[in-house]
Design a protein around this motif. Structure first.
Motif, PDB file in Angstrom:
ATOM      1  N   GLN A   1      24.426  -7.411  -6.594  1.00  0.00           N
ATOM      2  CA  GLN A   1      23.558  -6.227  -6.641  1.00  0.00           C
ATOM      3  C   GLN A   1      22.487  -6.342  -5.568  1.00  0.00           C
ATOM      4  O   GLN A   1      21.795  -7.342  -5.483  1.00  0.00           O
ATOM      5  CB  GLN A   1      22.918  -6.109  -8.017  1.00  0.00           C
ATOM      6  CG  GLN A   1      22.020  -4.892  -8.163  1.00  0.00           C
ATOM      7  CD  GLN A   1      21.339  -4.846  -9.524  1.00  0.00           C
ATOM      8  OE1 GLN A   1      21.525  -5.743 -10.339  1.00  0.00           O
ATOM      9  NE2 GLN A   1      20.570  -3.820  -9.754  1.00  0.00           N
ATOM     10  N   VAL A   2      22.367  -5.315  -4.757  1.00  0.00           N
ATOM     11  CA  VAL A   2      21.361  -5.301  -3.699  1.00  0.00           C
ATOM     12  C   VAL A   2      20.021  -4.916  -4.294  1.00  0.00           C
ATOM     13  O   VAL A   2      19.885  -3.893  -4.964  1.00  0.00           O
ATOM     14  CB  VAL A   2      21.767  -4.303  -2.606  1.00  0.00           C
ATOM     15  CG1 VAL A   2      20.657  -4.173  -1.587  1.00  0.00           C
ATOM     16  CG2 VAL A   2      23.062  -4.751  -1.928  1.00  0.00           C
ATOM     17  N   GLN A   3      19.027  -5.765  -4.054  1.00  0.00           N
ATOM     18  CA  GLN A   3      17.724  -5.517  -4.652  1.00  0.00           C
ATOM     19  C   GLN A   3      16.618  -6.119  -3.809  1.00  0.00           C
ATOM     20  O   GLN A   3      16.793  -7.159  -3.172  1.00  0.00           O
ATOM     21  CB  GLN A   3      17.669  -6.134  -6.058  1.00  0.00           C
ATOM     22  CG  GLN A   3      16.615  -5.574  -6.964  1.00  0.00           C
ATOM     23  CD  GLN A   3      16.744  -6.112  -8.390  1.00  0.00           C
ATOM     24  OE1 GLN A   3      17.544  -7.013  -8.656  1.00  0.00           O
ATOM     25  NE2 GLN A   3      15.970  -5.557  -9.304  1.00  0.00           N
ATOM     26  N   LEU A   4      15.468  -5.444  -3.808  1.00  0.00           N
ATOM     27  CA  LEU A   4      14.276  -5.920  -3.118  1.00  0.00           C
ATOM     28  C   LEU A   4      13.156  -5.904  -4.158  1.00  0.00           C
ATOM     29  O   LEU A   4      12.922  -4.874  -4.800  1.00  0.00           O
ATOM     30  CB  LEU A   4      13.952  -4.979  -1.962  1.00  0.00           C
ATOM     31  CG  LEU A   4      13.179  -5.477  -0.753  1.00  0.00           C
ATOM     32  CD1 LEU A   4      13.866  -6.666  -0.109  1.00  0.00           C
ATOM     33  CD2 LEU A   4      13.042  -4.348   0.251  1.00  0.00           C
ATOM     34  N   VAL A   5      12.490  -7.038  -4.342  1.00  0.00           N
ATOM     35  CA  VAL A   5      11.489  -7.138  -5.408  1.00  0.00           C
ATOM     36  C   VAL A   5      10.185  -7.693  -4.855  1.00  0.00           C
ATOM     37  O   VAL A   5      10.168  -8.763  -4.237  1.00  0.00           O
ATOM     38  CB  VAL A   5      11.993  -8.043  -6.553  1.00  0.00           C
ATOM     39  CG1 VAL A   5      10.907  -8.191  -7.621  1.00  0.00           C
ATOM     40  CG2 VAL A   5      13.266  -7.481  -7.162  1.00  0.00           C
ATOM     41  N   GLU A   6       9.091  -6.957  -5.104  1.00  0.00           N
ATOM     42  CA  GLU A   6       7.767  -7.433  -4.711  1.00  0.00           C
ATOM     43  C   GLU A   6       7.115  -8.152  -5.891  1.00  0.00           C
ATOM     44  O   GLU A   6       7.362  -7.810  -7.051  1.00  0.00           O
ATOM     45  CB  GLU A   6       6.851  -6.274  -4.296  1.00  0.00           C
ATOM     46  CG  GLU A   6       7.344  -5.427  -3.153  1.00  0.00           C
ATOM     47  CD  GLU A   6       8.102  -4.208  -3.625  1.00  0.00           C
ATOM     48  OE1 GLU A   6       8.152  -3.205  -2.888  1.00  0.00           O
ATOM     49  OE2 GLU A   6       8.650  -4.256  -4.733  1.00  0.00           O
TER      50      GLU A   6
ATOM     51  N   LEU B   1       1.265 -11.594  -1.388  1.00  0.00           N
ATOM     52  CA  LEU B   1       2.387 -10.821  -1.895  1.00  0.00           C
ATOM     53  C   LEU B   1       3.694 -11.407  -1.367  1.00  0.00           C
ATOM     54  O   LEU B   1       3.735 -11.938  -0.246  1.00  0.00           O
ATOM     55  CB  LEU B   1       2.280  -9.357  -1.472  1.00  0.00           C
ATOM     56  CG  LEU B   1       0.990  -8.628  -1.842  1.00  0.00           C
ATOM     57  CD1 LEU B   1       1.087  -7.164  -1.406  1.00  0.00           C
ATOM     58  CD2 LEU B   1       0.686  -8.734  -3.310  1.00  0.00           C
ATOM     59  N   SER B   2       4.729 -11.276  -2.179  1.00  0.00           N
ATOM     60  CA  SER B   2       6.038 -11.766  -1.775  1.00  0.00           C
ATOM     61  C   SER B   2       7.074 -10.668  -1.937  1.00  0.00           C
ATOM     62  O   SER B   2       7.026  -9.900  -2.904  1.00  0.00           O
ATOM     63  CB  SER B   2       6.424 -12.984  -2.617  1.00  0.00           C
ATOM     64  OG  SER B   2       7.663 -13.522  -2.199  1.00  0.00           O
ATOM     65  N   CYS B   3       7.992 -10.594  -1.004  1.00  0.00           N
ATOM     66  CA  CYS B   3       9.100  -9.631  -1.041  1.00  0.00           C
ATOM     67  C   CYS B   3      10.387 -10.450  -1.030  1.00  0.00           C
ATOM     68  O   CYS B   3      10.687 -11.112  -0.033  1.00  0.00           O
ATOM     69  CB  CYS B   3       9.017  -8.712   0.172  1.00  0.00           C
ATOM     70  SG  CYS B   3      10.404  -7.580   0.359  1.00  0.00           S
ATOM     71  N   SER B   4      11.116 -10.407  -2.128  1.00  0.00           N
ATOM     72  CA  SER B   4      12.338 -11.208  -2.255  1.00  0.00           C
ATOM     73  C   SER B   4      13.564 -10.316  -2.279  1.00  0.00           C
ATOM     74  O   SER B   4      13.564  -9.281  -2.954  1.00  0.00           O
ATOM     75  CB  SER B   4      12.291 -12.028  -3.553  1.00  0.00           C
ATOM     76  OG  SER B   4      11.197 -12.895  -3.553  1.00  0.00           O
ATOM     77  N   ALA B   5      14.596 -10.733  -1.562  1.00  0.00           N
ATOM     78  CA  ALA B   5      15.827  -9.953  -1.493  1.00  0.00           C
ATOM     79  C   ALA B   5      16.956 -10.657  -2.224  1.00  0.00           C
ATOM     80  O   ALA B   5      17.054 -11.883  -2.204  1.00  0.00           O
ATOM     81  CB  ALA B   5      16.231  -9.720  -0.047  1.00  0.00           C
ATOM     82  N   SER B   6      17.802  -9.866  -2.861  1.00  0.00           N
ATOM     83  CA  SER B   6      19.038 -10.387  -3.441  1.00  0.00           C
ATOM     84  C   SER B   6      20.171  -9.449  -3.056  1.00  0.00           C
ATOM     85  O   SER B   6      19.972  -8.239  -2.940  1.00  0.00           O
ATOM     86  CB  SER B   6      18.933 -10.493  -4.965  1.00  0.00           C
ATOM     87  OG  SER B   6      18.611  -9.254  -5.535  1.00  0.00           O
ATOM     88  N   GLY B   7      21.318 -10.022  -2.793  1.00  0.00           N
ATOM     89  CA  GLY B   7      22.480  -9.211  -2.422  1.00  0.00           C
ATOM     90  C   GLY B   7      22.587  -8.944  -0.930  1.00  0.00           C
ATOM     91  O   GLY B   7      23.575  -8.356  -0.477  1.00  0.00           O
TER      92      GLY B   7
END
Length: 117
Positions: free
Chosen positions: A1-6, A20-26
């Motif tokens: 699953q493509v996701q971007l989470v702050e 702040l952090s921006c983490s990506a998955s997928g």
């Protein structure tokens, strides 16, 4: 699953700091330009910082106070915010825009940063 989470938002006093952090998955952030876009109440959402490969950009309002960096091993991009001001109050969104695939663009859900005494 493509996701971007702050993450990393929260209440902070004027003059304080947040990271702040921006983490990506997928997908891999290496191939994307990453930007931070605060959206303050009653204002347009506009970018204040961006990182493309190793090049960085800062809006004049945050230059010298904010630092953007990427950690490819962790697939994250961070925004270190120092000497925060009440006018920095906003929901901060992370955006990933592909360097190679037109139309491959993702937004996170945002993280709130209230700067208040």
């Amino acid at each position: 699953q493509v996701q971007l989470v702050e993450s990393g938002g929260g209440v902070v006093q004027p003059g304080g700091s947040l990271r702040l952090s921006c983490s990506a998955s997928g997908f891999t952030l290496d191939y994307y330009a990453i930007g931070w876009f605060p959206h303050a109440p009653g204002k347009e959402r506009e970018g204040v910082s961006c990182i493309k490969n190793t090049s960085t950009y800062y809006a004049s309002s945050v230059k010298g106070r904010f630092t953007i960096s990427r950690d490819n091993a962790k697939n994250t991009v961070a925004l270190q915010m120092n000497r925060l001001k009440p006018e920095d109050t906003a929901v901060y969104y992370c955006n990933a825009n592909s360097l190679f695939m037109a139309g491959s663009n993702f937004w996170g859900q945002g993280t709130q940063v209230p700067v208040s005494s």
